[in-house]
Motif scaffolding. Sequence first.
Motif, short mmCIF file in Angstrom:
data_model
loop_
_atom_site.label_atom_id
_atom_site.label_comp_id
_atom_site.label_asym_id
_atom_site.label_seq_id
_atom_site.Cartn_x
_atom_site.Cartn_y
_atom_site.Cartn_z
N VAL A 80 49.10 42.19 65.62
CA VAL A 80 48.25 40.73 65.11
C VAL A 80 47.93 40.62 63.82
CG1 VAL A 80 46.15 38.84 66.31
CG2 VAL A 80 47.62 40.28 67.61
N THR A 81 47.78 39.39 63.26
CA THR A 81 46.92 39.50 61.62
C THR A 81 46.31 38.70 62.10
OG1 THR A 81 49.43 39.84 60.89
CG2 THR A 81 47.08 38.86 59.67
N VAL A 82 44.98 39.62 61.89
CA VAL A 82 43.81 37.99 61.91
C VAL A 82 43.97 37.57 61.18
CG1 VAL A 82 41.26 38.28 63.02
CG2 VAL A 82 43.01 39.46 64.07
N ALA A 83 43.68 38.18 59.78
CA ALA A 83 42.60 36.77 58.59
C ALA A 83 43.55 38.32 57.57
CB ALA A 83 41.50 37.22 58.62
N ASP A 84 43.47 37.13 57.03
CA ASP A 84 44.20 37.61 54.95
C ASP A 84 42.84 38.06 54.37
OD1 ASP A 84 47.36 38.08 55.66
OD2 ASP A 84 47.43 35.49 55.15
N LEU A 85 42.11 39.10 54.13
CA LEU A 85 40.80 39.81 52.91
C LEU A 85 41.75 40.07 51.56
CD1 LEU A 85 39.30 41.72 55.60
CD2 LEU A 85 38.96 39.62 54.83
N ILE A 86 41.50 38.94 50.26
CA ILE A 86 42.88 39.00 49.57
C ILE A 86 41.02 40.02 48.25
CG2 ILE A 86 43.94 37.81 47.65
CD1 ILE A 86 44.45 37.60 49.93
N TYR A 87 41.69 41.01 48.45
CA TYR A 87 40.89 41.91 48.13
C TYR A 87 41.93 44.01 47.79
CZ TYR A 87 39.12 45.05 51.17
OH TYR A 87 39.42 46.16 52.10
N ALA A 88 41.58 44.32 46.52
CA ALA A 88 42.53 45.53 46.49
C ALA A 88 41.16 46.36 45.72
CB ALA A 88 43.05 45.59 45.24
N LYS A 89 42.02 47.70 45.26
CA LYS A 89 41.19 48.86 44.76
C LYS A 89 40.30 48.52 43.57
CE LYS A 89 42.81 52.19 42.09
NZ LYS A 89 43.48 53.50 42.48
N GLN A 90 40.73 47.86 42.50
CA GLN A 90 40.01 47.13 41.40
C GLN A 90 39.46 46.20 40.97
OE1 GLN A 90 42.70 48.84 38.02
NE2 GLN A 90 42.79 50.75 39.24
N SER A 91 40.03 44.80 42.14
CA SER A 91 40.04 43.06 41.87
C SER A 91 40.24 43.33 43.12
CB SER A 91 41.47 43.25 41.04
OG SER A 91 42.43 42.88 41.68
N ALA A 211 31.64 37.21 52.99
CA ALA A 211 31.23 37.80 52.05
C ALA A 211 32.06 37.43 50.66
CB ALA A 211 31.29 38.91 53.14
N MET A 212 33.19 37.97 51.16
CA MET A 212 34.32 37.52 50.38
C MET A 212 34.63 36.06 49.50
SD MET A 212 37.63 39.77 51.59
CE MET A 212 38.77 39.51 49.84
N GLU A 213 33.97 34.42 50.57
CA GLU A 213 33.85 33.56 49.37
C GLU A 213 33.02 33.73 48.89
OE1 GLU A 213 35.92 31.15 49.72
OE2 GLU A 213 37.34 32.33 51.08
N ALA A 214 31.96 34.42 48.80
CA ALA A 214 30.55 34.47 48.25
C ALA A 214 30.23 35.33 46.85
CB ALA A 214 29.49 35.00 48.86
N GLN A 215 31.65 36.33 46.79
CA GLN A 215 31.46 36.60 45.90
C GLN A 215 32.20 35.96 44.58
OE1 GLN A 215 34.00 40.29 46.20
NE2 GLN A 215 33.52 41.42 44.88
N GLY A 216 31.07 36.73 43.45
CA GLY A 216 31.08 35.98 41.95
C GLY A 216 30.73 34.49 42.20
N ARG A 217 29.95 34.03 43.23
CA ARG A 217 29.33 32.89 43.34
C ARG A 217 28.14 32.97 43.51
NH1 ARG A 217 34.13 30.51 47.50
NH2 ARG A 217 35.61 29.54 45.77
N VAL A 218 27.05 31.67 42.94
CA VAL A 218 25.84 31.72 43.16
C VAL A 218 25.79 30.42 43.44
CG1 VAL A 218 25.59 33.11 41.45
CG2 VAL A 218 25.37 31.10 40.71
N GLY A 219 23.74 29.87 43.77
CA GLY A 219 23.50 28.53 45.05
C GLY A 219 23.06 28.03 43.25
N LEU A 220 22.69 26.91 43.85
CA LEU A 220 22.26 25.80 42.87
C LEU A 220 21.50 24.63 43.27
CD1 LEU A 220 24.07 24.93 39.05
CD2 LEU A 220 22.27 26.93 39.39
#
Length: 289
Positions: A80-91, A211-220
């Motif tokens: 079963v594919t539950v979710a895609d997590l778009i991350y790799a070793k370097q990016s 956690a992935m969606e938050a990466q590279g983002r900040v709140g204002l």
Amino acid sequence: MKIRVGIPKGSLQEATLQLFARAGLQVYTNGRSYMATTGDPEIECMLIRAQEMARYVDHGALDAGLTGLDWVLESGLEVVTVADLIYAKQSRGKVRWVLAVPEESRYQRAEDLGGTIIATELVNVTRDYFVRKGVDVSVEFSWGATEVKPPMLADAIVEVTETGSSLRANHLRIIETVLESNTQIIANKKAWADTDRRSKIQNLALMLRGAMEAQGRVGLMLNVRKADLPAVLAVLPALNSPTVSTLSDPEWVAVNTIIDEHLAWEMIPRLKAANATGIVEYPLNKVVM
């Protein structure tokens, strides 16, 4: 109830452990053991090579695991594919399995390779790729150092890459992309059919994706007079629309939004120029859409 989750051992291990930590779940590993405990008493982890993850999830030794789409396809197993997590070793991007030949090779496309030897770790996917193209090649398993095989030990290779730098360093030229791949959360069919286990796996996926969606983002956060609000909103991008709340002073409102972190350097001075005050930039742990 306890679920067992497979974490990819090897090149993706550190990135995966960091992702779990950002999601709020600490994983405690021991260098002498393949088992790991977590901050959640209902989740234990096991370090397994990504290439083998689908097999152990399919057999039920693991309830769920993180591995690449490439290795799921290579295994030929139905999980079963539950979710895609778009991350790799370097990016945070996908990786590519590419068909590459020596720089000086006469081969320009896959169809030119009939009767040749292709070295790769991704044997089944590569074989299917050439079958679909109607090209007869010999696909040999490579135990490692695949980039050094051409031209003496193979005519071409199919190898995974994020940037292509290793291929260029070995004087290889990419001629086609065989497969794009990304990390996935996969689950055992029986565990997925169990309501409690399924809920636990879904919650894990929710937090990891947050956690992935938050990466590279900040709140204002900022305050602004209502009269100046249109000018401030014109500066702000947002995931949806900024949250605007009234303050005790009816002439003022508070604005809360999320932006890409690299935009803050230029955006905060522009907000100040638009008469925003009390501007606060704060880090994000998770963004759940």
